[in-house]
Design an enzyme around this catalytic site. Structure first.
Site: not given
Length: 159
Positions: A76-78, A114-115, A129
């Site tokens: 739901l992030c733009h 969020m970014e 990793d």
């Protein structure tokens, strides 16, 4: 702090928030994450003797790329036109860990929290990793928003 989940509509369904009418403002967010590891693993990273190359440089680039791809990962992030992304990595040998911090900025209608969180998280995952052949029990922890500025909710700074 709000007591409303903005991504849930009146029917209880998830939806993307409509930001059409929101004002364009400068927005900034900072986040952090930690990855704990054995002292020998951290020493390999710090000395540059890791067989896969410069772990910090790779993690930094991965974090920057992740910030730009956040809307592809979080449903739901733009999609945002980021104007700045920084990812910094700091070895903390006294704690056998790496601290990752991120900064995201833009002028826009929605925040960049969020970014910033995605950048820090993916940088930590990239370290995992690259080092998993040497150590599998590394721990990624304390992923959190440190600060945000701009928008309707104003300024937030973690304690």
């Amino acid at each position: 702090m709000s007591n409303v989940f903005t991504h849930i509509n009146a029917d209880g369904n998830a939806h993307m928030v409509d930001v059409t009418e929101k004002a364009v403002t400068e927005r900034e967010a900072r986040a952090e994450a930690f990855i704990e590891m054995a002292s020998t693993t951290l020493e390999m990273i710090m000395s540059g003797s890791h067989h896969k190359g410069d772990v910090f440089a790779t993690a930094r680039i991965a974090g920057i790329q992740a910030a730009k791809k956040t809307s592809d990962l979080i449903p739901l992030c733009h999609p945002l036109m980021l104007t700045k992304v920084e990812v910094e990595l700091e070895a903390q040998p006294e704690h056998n860990r790496v601290r990752i911090t991120s900064l995201c900025k833009l002028s826009g209608k929605t925040g960049v929290e969020m970014e910033a969180l995605t950048a820090a998280s993916v940088a930590a995952l990239t370290i995992y990793d690259m080092c998993k052949a040497v150590q599998k029990d590394m721990v990624i922890s304390q992923v959190r928003l440190l600060e945000k500025r701009g928008g309707k909710s104003g300024h937030f700074k973690a304690e």
